[in-house]
Structures are given as structure tokens and as C-alpha cells.
Write a protein that holds these residues in place. Structure first.
Motif, PDB file in Angstrom:
ATOM      1  N   GLY A 171      50.476  47.753  41.986  1.00 56.72           N
ATOM      2  CA  GLY A 171      49.220  47.335  42.598  1.00 56.72           C
ATOM      3  C   GLY A 171      49.421  46.287  43.674  1.00 56.72           C
ATOM      4  O   GLY A 171      50.439  46.270  44.366  1.00 56.72           O
ATOM      5  N   ASP A 172      48.453  45.384  43.828  1.00 59.39           N
ATOM      6  CA  ASP A 172      48.467  44.388  44.891  1.00 59.39           C
ATOM      7  C   ASP A 172      49.582  43.364  44.679  1.00 59.39           C
ATOM      8  O   ASP A 172      50.084  43.177  43.562  1.00 59.39           O
ATOM      9  CB  ASP A 172      47.113  43.676  44.965  1.00 59.39           C
ATOM     10  N   TRP A 173      49.937  42.660  45.774  1.00 64.73           N
ATOM     11  CA  TRP A 173      51.038  41.699  45.733  1.00 64.73           C
ATOM     12  C   TRP A 173      50.700  40.541  46.658  1.00 64.73           C
ATOM     13  O   TRP A 173      50.026  40.720  47.683  1.00 64.73           O
ATOM     14  CB  TRP A 173      52.327  42.386  46.180  1.00 64.73           C
ATOM     15  N   CYS A 174      51.192  39.332  46.327  1.00 68.36           N
ATOM     16  CA  CYS A 174      50.872  38.160  47.138  1.00 68.36           C
ATOM     17  C   CYS A 174      52.007  37.149  47.106  1.00 68.36           C
ATOM     18  O   CYS A 174      52.601  36.895  46.050  1.00 68.36           O
ATOM     19  CB  CYS A 174      49.585  37.498  46.644  1.00 68.36           C
ATOM     20  N   ARG A 217      49.651  39.041  51.827  1.00 64.63           N
ATOM     21  CA  ARG A 217      49.078  39.887  50.788  1.00 64.63           C
ATOM     22  C   ARG A 217      49.309  41.356  51.129  1.00 64.63           C
ATOM     23  O   ARG A 217      49.243  41.748  52.297  1.00 64.63           O
ATOM     24  CB  ARG A 217      47.563  39.647  50.665  1.00 64.63           C
ATOM     25  N   LEU A 218      49.584  42.140  50.110  1.00 65.65           N
ATOM     26  CA  LEU A 218      49.647  43.588  50.226  1.00 65.65           C
ATOM     27  C   LEU A 218      48.596  44.161  49.293  1.00 65.65           C
ATOM     28  O   LEU A 218      48.624  43.904  48.081  1.00 65.65           O
ATOM     29  CB  LEU A 218      51.037  44.101  49.869  1.00 65.65           C
ATOM     30  N   LEU A 219      47.652  44.920  49.867  1.00 69.00           N
ATOM     31  CA  LEU A 219      46.512  45.408  49.109  1.00 69.00           C
ATOM     32  C   LEU A 219      46.461  46.925  49.148  1.00 69.00           C
ATOM     33  O   LEU A 219      46.712  47.540  50.193  1.00 69.00           O
ATOM     34  CB  LEU A 219      45.203  44.849  49.684  1.00 69.00           C
ATOM     35  N   GLN A 220      46.122  47.497  48.029  1.00 64.75           N
ATOM     36  CA  GLN A 220      45.933  48.942  47.893  1.00 64.75           C
ATOM     37  C   GLN A 220      44.438  49.216  47.818  1.00 64.75           C
ATOM     38  O   GLN A 220      43.741  48.675  46.948  1.00 64.75           O
ATOM     39  CB  GLN A 220      46.629  49.452  46.631  1.00 64.75           C
ATOM     40  N   LEU A 221      43.900  50.041  48.742  1.00 61.22           N
ATOM     41  CA  LEU A 221      42.472  50.327  48.792  1.00 61.22           C
ATOM     42  C   LEU A 221      42.225  51.820  48.686  1.00 61.22           C
ATOM     43  O   LEU A 221      42.955  52.624  49.257  1.00 61.22           O
ATOM     44  CB  LEU A 221      41.855  49.812  50.098  1.00 61.22           C
ATOM     45  N   GLU A 222      41.190  52.161  47.958  1.00 59.20           N
ATOM     46  CA  GLU A 222      40.741  53.548  47.869  1.00 59.20           C
ATOM     47  C   GLU A 222      39.611  53.767  48.870  1.00 59.20           C
ATOM     48  O   GLU A 222      39.197  52.843  49.573  1.00 59.20           O
ATOM     49  CB  GLU A 222      40.284  53.853  46.443  1.00 59.20           C
ATOM     50  N   SER A 223      39.105  54.989  48.948  1.00 59.54           N
ATOM     51  CA  SER A 223      38.029  55.316  49.889  1.00 59.54           C
ATOM     52  C   SER A 223      36.730  54.668  49.413  1.00 59.54           C
ATOM     53  O   SER A 223      36.010  55.224  48.589  1.00 59.54           O
ATOM     54  CB  SER A 223      37.872  56.831  49.995  1.00 59.54           C
ATOM     55  N   LEU A 247      47.249  47.802  53.004  1.00 60.17           N
ATOM     56  CA  LEU A 247      47.105  46.807  54.051  1.00 60.17           C
ATOM     57  C   LEU A 247      48.075  45.642  53.823  1.00 60.17           C
ATOM     58  O   LEU A 247      48.344  45.257  52.685  1.00 60.17           O
ATOM     59  CB  LEU A 247      45.692  46.240  54.073  1.00 60.17           C
ATOM     60  N   LEU A 248      48.565  45.100  54.921  1.00 59.76           N
ATOM     61  CA  LEU A 248      49.338  43.865  54.917  1.00 59.76           C
ATOM     62  C   LEU A 248      48.518  42.816  55.640  1.00 59.76           C
ATOM     63  O   LEU A 248      48.072  43.058  56.763  1.00 59.76           O
ATOM     64  CB  LEU A 248      50.680  44.081  55.596  1.00 59.76           C
ATOM     65  N   ILE A 249      48.310  41.666  55.005  1.00 59.20           N
ATOM     66  CA  ILE A 249      47.523  40.591  55.611  1.00 59.20           C
ATOM     67  C   ILE A 249      48.326  39.302  55.541  1.00 59.20           C
ATOM     68  O   ILE A 249      48.735  38.872  54.464  1.00 59.20           O
ATOM     69  CB  ILE A 249      46.176  40.407  54.884  1.00 59.20           C
ATOM     70  N   CYS A 250      48.525  38.685  56.689  1.00 59.61           N
ATOM     71  CA  CYS A 250      49.211  37.390  56.764  1.00 59.61           C
ATOM     72  C   CYS A 250      48.220  36.347  57.216  1.00 59.61           C
ATOM     73  O   CYS A 250      47.615  36.474  58.296  1.00 59.61           O
ATOM     74  CB  CYS A 250      50.404  37.476  57.714  1.00 59.61           C
TER      75      CYS A 250
END
Length: 228
Positions: free
Chosen positions: A139-142, A162-168, A220-223
Motif C-alpha cells: 500500500g501507501d508509503w512515506c 509520499r507514494l499513494l495508491q488510488l483507485e477510480s 502518485l509520488l508527492i514530494c
């Protein structure tokens, strides 16, 4: 402020062994408009041909993250030791006073991975190869400098990744109100009238909340991090 950077606007390197997209200046790609964004100095998306290697290079004063999406890479350290990173794994290097390392891919298929450099205030420490510090299949990571719980990696850089996994579905993402950089590693999102696809990015400043809609299977990758 939100600026949409499409993948077609990124720097591109193609050699017999490497295909790489550069969000910021790197190697032969130089664009004075995109030297860094906050703490984020380098974000590359690489495809390394099977059973090939990149020459060792020297790094200091940065935190380096490797995010492997497909295949596997081996980080070859200057002391002769190696660190293997497989698909869906993340490895981290605090380069400190300086260290040299190379990258090679395993045989059997190309290695697809993203690499980030974040500028550090404190380079007065010995390099630290942290090994595999994340598993994206869970799942997600930070990674963050916050000493409280709720993250996978704690470091000294005043920034988070952050690395986030998103569905529709619709989404709402909080930032830190400072400079944030969002890159699509897989899938895509819509923000207002903008469609942000794989390798596209959003450069954001003073945007505490981002809302939109995720399409398909999106990562998604968010910095988040202010000026270095």
C-alpha cells in the motif's frame, strides 16, 4: 499556484542501455527554468536494459530514493558491497560527506525505476545505505523528518515523500502549504480541466489541498518541502 508539466516537456536521454526522462536538469539535459523545486533536486524515470550497468558516480549532501516498478536493480557501492532492489521495493541512501555508487540491472528483462535526490542541510555524516525500506505491494508509503509515528522512513531532510495508491474515485490530498511536486508513476488523475498522465507532474506552491479524480490503477509520488 499549480503548473502542469507534461511528459513531453521533460528532458529525455536515449542510449543503447538507458532511456530516461528528467524532470530537472541532469547529465546532458540542462534547463535553467527547472533546476529544482523546493528540496527536490532530481526526479528521473529510468528504463535500464537487461544485464547492463551505469557508470559509478559520486554524490554528497543528498538523500537518494530508488523506487523500482519492474525488474530489479543492484546498487554497487564503492566498498565493493551491493544492494539489490526488486520490483515494488524502495531503497534509500543518505550520501552524507560523499559516496560513489553504480547501478546495474539484472538479466531477463529491463529495469524500470524512478530515482529522487533531495537536498539536505546537513552533509556532515557518514553515508548510510539503508537497504530496502519500503514494499509498495503493501500500500501507501512515506518518508519524513517527523519523529512521530505513521511513516515508513525517518530522515533528517525537512521534506516528505509520499507514494499513494488510488483507485477510480475522487480524492483529496493535503500538502504542507509550501512547495509540492506531484508526479504520476502509473495511471492518471484529473484536476479541474487538467488530465495528468503517466510521467506528467504538477508543480504546486501554497496549495494546502489538492482535489481531483483518479483514473484506473493510479500511483502518485508527492514530494513536499520548502526551499533548500
Amino acid at each position: 499556484m499549480i503548473l502542469h508539466r507534461e511528459a513531453s516537456q521533460l528532458g529525455l536521454t536515449r542510449t543503447p542501455v538507458l532511456e530516461a526522462w528528467h524532470h530537472f536538469c541532469f547529465a546532458g539535459y540542462q534547463d535553467g527554468n527547472y533546476l529544482n523545486w523546493g528540496r527536490l533536486r532530481v526526479l528521473n524515470h529510468n528504463i535500464l536494459a537487461p544485464n547492463t550497468a551505469l557508470s559509478p558516480s559520486f554524490h554528497s549532501g543528498t538523500e537518494v530514493l530508488f523506487i523500482v516498478q519492474e525488474g530489479s536493480i543492484v546498487i554497487e557501492k564503492d566498498d565493493g558491497k551491493t544492494l539489490a532492489v526488486a520490483a515494488n521495493e524502495i531503497a534509500s541512501i543518505a550520501t552524507g560527506l560523499g559516496t560513489e555508487f553504480g547501478i546495474r540491472s539484472a538479466a531477463g528483462g529491463p529495469a524500470r525505476y524512478s530515482v529522487l535526490w533531495l537536498l539536505s542541510d546537513d552533509a556532515d555524516y557518514r553515508p548510510n545505505y539503508r537497504g530496502v525500506v519500503g514494499d509498495l505491494s503493501r500500500g501507501d508509503w512515506c518518508a519524513t523528518d517527523d519523529f512521530e509515528g505513521g511513516h515508513n522512513l525517518r530522515w533528517s531532510v525537512p521534506a516528505s515523500v509520499r507514494l499513494l495508491q488510488l483507485e477510480s474515485a475522487p480524492f483529496s490530498l493535503s500538502g504542507n502549504g509550501s512547495k509540492s511536486y506531484l508526479a504520476v508513476l502509473r495511471g492518471g488523475i484529473s484536476v479541474g480541466e487538467m488530465r495528468v498522465d503517466q510521467r506528467d507532474a504538477l508543480m504546486m506552491d501554497a496549495e494546502p489541498v489538492l482535489t481531483g479524480f483518479a483514473h484506473d490503477d493510479t500511483r502518485l509520488l508527492i514530494c513536499d518541502g520548502g526551499p533548500a
